[in-house]
Design an enzyme around this catalytic site. Structure first.
Site, PDB file in Angstrom:
ATOM      1  N   HIS A  58      17.249   8.462   9.748  1.00  0.00           N
ATOM      2  CA  HIS A  58      18.541   8.628  10.426  1.00  0.00           C
ATOM      3  C   HIS A  58      18.634   7.790  11.705  1.00  0.00           C
ATOM      4  O   HIS A  58      17.631   7.562  12.383  1.00  0.00           O
ATOM      5  CB  HIS A  58      18.752  10.101  10.760  1.00  0.00           C
ATOM      6  CG  HIS A  58      19.013  10.936   9.542  1.00  0.00           C
ATOM      7  ND1 HIS A  58      20.075  10.711   8.708  1.00  0.00           N
ATOM      8  CD2 HIS A  58      18.331  11.983   9.009  1.00  0.00           C
ATOM      9  CE1 HIS A  58      20.049  11.584   7.714  1.00  0.00           C
ATOM     10  NE2 HIS A  58      19.002  12.373   7.869  1.00  0.00           N
ATOM     11  N   VAL A 179      -4.067  29.286   4.529  1.00  0.00           N
ATOM     12  CA  VAL A 179      -4.430  30.018   5.748  1.00  0.00           C
ATOM     13  C   VAL A 179      -3.836  31.418   5.654  1.00  0.00           C
ATOM     14  O   VAL A 179      -2.632  31.597   5.441  1.00  0.00           O
ATOM     15  CB  VAL A 179      -3.928  29.266   7.004  1.00  0.00           C
ATOM     16  CG1 VAL A 179      -4.132  30.107   8.258  1.00  0.00           C
ATOM     17  CG2 VAL A 179      -4.618  27.918   7.124  1.00  0.00           C
ATOM     18  N   ARG A 321      15.440  23.806   3.730  1.00  0.00           N
ATOM     19  CA  ARG A 321      15.543  23.525   5.174  1.00  0.00           C
ATOM     20  C   ARG A 321      15.002  24.746   5.933  1.00  0.00           C
ATOM     21  O   ARG A 321      15.466  25.857   5.689  1.00  0.00           O
ATOM     22  CB  ARG A 321      17.000  23.315   5.590  1.00  0.00           C
ATOM     23  CG  ARG A 321      17.723  22.204   4.852  1.00  0.00           C
ATOM     24  CD  ARG A 321      19.192  22.220   5.280  1.00  0.00           C
ATOM     25  NE  ARG A 321      19.982  21.242   4.569  1.00  0.00           N
ATOM     26  CZ  ARG A 321      20.600  21.462   3.402  1.00  0.00           C
ATOM     27  NH1 ARG A 321      20.481  22.637   2.793  1.00  0.00           N
ATOM     28  NH2 ARG A 321      21.328  20.524   2.842  1.00  0.00           N
ATOM     29  N   CYS A 460       4.781   8.898 -21.335  1.00  0.00           N
ATOM     30  CA  CYS A 460       3.512   8.595 -20.650  1.00  0.00           C
ATOM     31  C   CYS A 460       2.658   9.811 -20.308  1.00  0.00           C
ATOM     32  O   CYS A 460       1.467   9.667 -20.067  1.00  0.00           O
ATOM     33  CB  CYS A 460       3.777   7.775 -19.390  1.00  0.00           C
ATOM     34  SG  CYS A 460       4.841   8.581 -18.207  1.00  0.00           S
TER      35      CYS A 460
HETATM   36  C1  LIG Z   1      17.362  18.997   1.667  1.00  0.00           C
HETATM   37  C2  LIG Z   1      16.680  18.290   2.798  1.00  0.00           C
HETATM   38  C3  LIG Z   1      17.025  16.981   3.122  1.00  0.00           C
HETATM   39  C4  LIG Z   1      16.414  16.335   4.189  1.00  0.00           C
HETATM   40  N1  LIG Z   1      16.705  15.022   4.442  1.00  0.00           N
HETATM   41  C5  LIG Z   1      16.104  14.392   5.474  1.00  0.00           C
HETATM   42  C6  LIG Z   1      16.366  13.029   5.731  1.00  0.00           C
HETATM   43  O1  LIG Z   1      17.049  12.356   4.966  1.00  0.00           O
HETATM   44  N2  LIG Z   1      15.815  12.462   6.829  1.00  0.00           N
HETATM   45  C7  LIG Z   1      15.023  13.167   7.692  1.00  0.00           C
HETATM   46  O2  LIG Z   1      14.607  12.615   8.697  1.00  0.00           O
HETATM   47  N3  LIG Z   1      14.708  14.455   7.448  1.00  0.00           N
HETATM   48  C8  LIG Z   1      15.210  15.074   6.350  1.00  0.00           C
HETATM   49  N4  LIG Z   1      14.894  16.364   6.071  1.00  0.00           N
HETATM   50  C9  LIG Z   1      13.940  17.056   6.931  1.00  0.00           C
HETATM   51  C10 LIG Z   1      12.491  16.694   6.601  1.00  0.00           C
HETATM   52  O3  LIG Z   1      12.294  16.612   5.210  1.00  0.00           O
HETATM   53  C11 LIG Z   1      11.585  17.758   7.195  1.00  0.00           C
HETATM   54  O4  LIG Z   1      11.890  17.890   8.566  1.00  0.00           O
HETATM   55  C12 LIG Z   1      10.116  17.426   7.077  1.00  0.00           C
HETATM   56  O5  LIG Z   1       9.781  17.055   5.771  1.00  0.00           O
HETATM   57  C13 LIG Z   1       9.307  18.655   7.486  1.00  0.00           C
HETATM   58  O6  LIG Z   1       7.956  18.361   7.306  1.00  0.00           O
HETATM   59  P1  LIG Z   1       6.860  19.458   7.576  1.00  0.00           P
HETATM   60  O7  LIG Z   1       5.578  18.754   7.528  1.00  0.00           O
HETATM   61  O8  LIG Z   1       7.208  20.227   8.799  1.00  0.00           O
HETATM   62  O9  LIG Z   1       7.021  20.509   6.383  1.00  0.00           O
HETATM   63  P2  LIG Z   1       6.371  20.489   4.934  1.00  0.00           P
HETATM   64  O10 LIG Z   1       6.488  19.194   4.284  1.00  0.00           O
HETATM   65  O11 LIG Z   1       6.923  21.660   4.202  1.00  0.00           O
HETATM   66  O12 LIG Z   1       4.827  20.710   5.221  1.00  0.00           O
HETATM   67  C14 LIG Z   1       4.307  21.977   5.563  1.00  0.00           C
HETATM   68  C15 LIG Z   1       3.059  22.184   4.727  1.00  0.00           C
HETATM   69  O13 LIG Z   1       2.419  23.375   5.144  1.00  0.00           O
HETATM   70  C16 LIG Z   1       1.834  23.968   4.013  1.00  0.00           C
HETATM   71  N5  LIG Z   1       1.581  25.373   4.332  1.00  0.00           N
HETATM   72  C17 LIG Z   1       2.502  26.343   4.564  1.00  0.00           C
HETATM   73  N6  LIG Z   1       1.882  27.499   4.815  1.00  0.00           N
HETATM   74  C18 LIG Z   1       0.554  27.272   4.752  1.00  0.00           C
HETATM   75  C19 LIG Z   1      -0.599  28.088   4.907  1.00  0.00           C
HETATM   76  N7  LIG Z   1      -0.506  29.399   5.179  1.00  0.00           N
HETATM   77  N8  LIG Z   1      -1.825  27.524   4.742  1.00  0.00           N
HETATM   78  C20 LIG Z   1      -1.950  26.197   4.460  1.00  0.00           C
HETATM   79  N9  LIG Z   1      -0.879  25.383   4.298  1.00  0.00           N
HETATM   80  C21 LIG Z   1       0.351  25.904   4.449  1.00  0.00           C
HETATM   81  C22 LIG Z   1       2.884  23.766   2.937  1.00  0.00           C
HETATM   82  O14 LIG Z   1       2.338  23.881   1.646  1.00  0.00           O
HETATM   83  C23 LIG Z   1       3.389  22.371   3.257  1.00  0.00           C
HETATM   84  O15 LIG Z   1       2.726  21.378   2.505  1.00  0.00           O
HETATM   85  C24 LIG Z   1      15.461  17.023   4.975  1.00  0.00           C
HETATM   86  C25 LIG Z   1      15.092  18.333   4.634  1.00  0.00           C
HETATM   87  C26 LIG Z   1      15.679  18.948   3.538  1.00  0.00           C
HETATM   88  C27 LIG Z   1      15.256  20.329   3.145  1.00  0.00           C
END
Ligand SMILES: Cc1cc2nc3c(=O)[nH]c(=O)nc-3n(C[C@H](O)[C@H](O)[C@H](O)COP(=O)(O)OP(=O)(O)OC[C@H]3O[C@@H](n4cnc5c(N)ncnc54)[C@H](O)[C@@H]3O)c2cc1C
Length: 494
Positions: A58, A179, A321, A460
């Site tokens: 973005h 965790v 989200r 595949c």
């Molecule tokens: C529909 C949608 C569209 C989006 N589009 C955009 C976009 O175009 N551009 C942009 O900048 N952002 C976008 N975002 C936002 C962006 O995708 C997120 O902000 C970002 O991916 C969040 O990453 P994260 O690492 O915090 O979460 P996650 O990728 O969910 O990583 C968290 C990890 O923690 C792990 N976890 C959870 N609990 C535990 C536990 N107890 N023990 C061990 N592991 C655990 C999970 O398995 C997961 O792998 C979008 C989000 C959504 C939902």
């Protein structure tokens, strides 16, 4: 043991969650002499929100000025070109239109333009109907906000690259480790209890995405933030439609702050995405796709681009989200919550990292290092740090002479395993040999793009399963789609 007789923590820093945030932080911290580990409950990195989003970098005009979202969005976007080149990941400056249908919507675009300029977003201007037609033939609109700095990436390949580079630089990655509890110990450290044993660390970083508020409450039962899961569903269109659009097209966003509206986004691999929808749901992992929403997405897509009527959908998916407000609260904005627990110093929470979290990830990682980690450790450079991770080979993107040369060097690159995406046996073998040791079908899929074309693995998947058996001695009932319980077949037969 320390002088006091108390056992030293095993790790300096444990990061919970290997999404884009946890992986970006691990990669940034691996620049320093620190004992680091990344704990992830799934069988691979990028299995949560970081797998299922729009993949848009973005420009920073959608977020409220003076917020962390604005600050990290702008700073993060600037970091992407160099970061992606270091990590061997493609970044494309595709640009974007936010299209207004009438005067009222145009007034809102003016607010977005002003907001963007205040945030430091560059390359923004208005264009009129004929200019929209020239840039994106077929798109309907009276005026549009045109952003030249918007880009796209493949979000899961970017996350994998960050985690692999962190691993290359010494970070230990523990997959399939959930965790379950965190305890503060006597020597100002933490014991992190997983379903596969305990870990100890001086600092713990909670980057657990949709579960981050629950993880925060493991050390601080009064942690005040609550995540309200809000699902966004998407369609992926067949590549035959790729000619229709080469820039992202958004409607004017809804005012309730729930999302950016159903948009059309070209992907790095040449598909078009339609979505996401917006639906507050109960389950934090309920990534179902639903018939009514699928219909609605197609309807809204056709309103933006009528040529999409009857378009071929090859797959649908959804992402969650991690919203920090519920619509019933009347609020329309919540910032990222990033901070150290007041009751448990050394426990750092990243909660509510919704859009633009992907764009912000590199800037968030730097912020965590500068504002928290540097107060706990005397940071010394890791002299063995290498910023470069080799780009995975993609035969599909080579010229015919390059393909012929490659096939002469190694016959595995002459045998096509995935016809839709042109993926060779050599690429599948390289994916199976990934540094994180992931040998699941989803892992191969995310790394090679096999099983992601028109037939969705119809051709595949069985051939990849055969490679796993022939080359690695894996029996059919040991093949996993993703985690330990996702068997593909039983009784030793495919
Ligand atoms: C529909 C949608 C569209 C989006 N589009 C955009 C976009 O175009 N551009 C942009 O900048 N952002 C976008 N975002 C936002 C962006 O995708 C997120 O902000 C970002 O991916 C969040 O990453 P994260 O690492 O915090 O979460 P996650 O990728 O969910 O990583 C968290 C990890 O923690 C792990 N976890 C959870 N609990 C535990 C536990 N107890 N023990 C061990 N592991 C655990 C999970 O398995 C997961 O792998 C979008 C989000 C959504 C939902």
């Amino acid at each position: 043991m320390s002088k006091t007789g108390i056992r030293e923590p095993e790790y300096d820093i444990l990061i919970i969650g290997a999404g884009v945030i946890g992986s970006a932080i691990a990669r940034e911290l691996s620049r320093f002499e620190l004992k680091l580990a990344l704990l992830e409950k799934e069988g691979d990195v990028a299995e949560g929100i970081s797998k299922a989003n729009s993949g848009v970098m973005h420009a920073g005009f959608n977020v409220k000025p003076d917020s962390l979202k604005a600050r990290f969005n702008i700073a993060g976007l600037q970091m992407f070109p160099q970061l992606c080149s270091e990590l061997g990941v493609e970044f494309k400056r595709c640009s974007k239109l936010v299209v207004a249908k009438d005067d009222q919507e145009h007034t809102y675009l003016q607010k977005l333009l002003e907001q963007g300029r205040r945030n430091g977003s560059t390359g923004l201007s208005f264009i009129n109907g004929p200019q929209i037609k020239r840039l994106a033939p077929g798109i309907r609109g009276r005026t549009a906000l045109y952003s030249r700095s918007t880009g796209i990436i493949n979000p899961y390949q970017f996350t994998i690259a960050l985690a692999e580079n962190a691993h290359q630089n010494g970070t230990r990655v523990f997959l399939n480790h959930t965790v379950q509890a965190v305890r503060a110990t006597r020597n100002s450290a933490f014991t992190v209890i997983t379903d596969q044993g305990q870990f100890s660390a001086q600092v713990v970083i909670n980057a657990a995405g949709t579960h981050s508020d629950e993880v925060a409450r493991m050390v601080d039962p009064d942690f005040p933030f609550i995540i309200y899961p809000c699902r966004g569903e998407y369609h992926i269109l067949d590549k035959q439609h790729s000619e229709l659009l080469d820039l992202a097209v958004y409607p004017v966003p809804p005012r309730d702050g729930s999302g950016l509206g159903v948009h059309l986004t070209p992907t790095i691999n040449g598909n078009i995405l339609i979505g996401p929808s917006t639906e507050f749901i109960e389950g934090r992992e309920d990534i179902a796709t639903t018939g009514d929403t699928m219909q609605l997405l197609l309807k809204e897509a056709v309103e933006l681009l009528p040529a999409l009527r009857g378009a071929q959908v090859i797959r649908s998916y959804s992402g969650i989200r991690p919203k920090l407000f519920h619509p019933s609260s009347g609020r329309s904005f919540a910032d990222f919550h990033i901070g150290e627990s007041a009751s448990a110093p050394g426990f750092i929470n990243l909660v509510g990292i919704e859009s633009p979290g992907l764009t912000s990830a590199p800037a968030i990682a730097t912020y965590i290092k500068d504002n928290f980690i540097s107060t706990h450790f005397n940071l010394r450079s890791n002299r063995k740090f290498t910023a470069h991770r080799p780009a995975p080979l993609r035969r599909e993107f080579l010229s015919p002479p390059q393909r012929r040369k490659l096939a002469r060097q190694d016959h595995n690159f002459a045998e096509i395993i995935c016809r839709c995406e042109g993926v060779s046996r050599g690429e599948v073998l390289m994916a199976i040999e990934n540094p994180l040791g992931v040998r699941t079908l989803n892992g191969i899929k995310k790394r090679t793009h096999s099983m992601m074309g028109r037939c969705q693995g119809g051709f595949c998947l069985t051939r990849i399963a055969e490679i796993l058996q022939e080359e690695y001695g894996i029996t059919p009932d040991e093949i996993r789609q993703n985690g330990p319980n996702s068997t593909l077949c039983s009784a030793g037969r495919l």
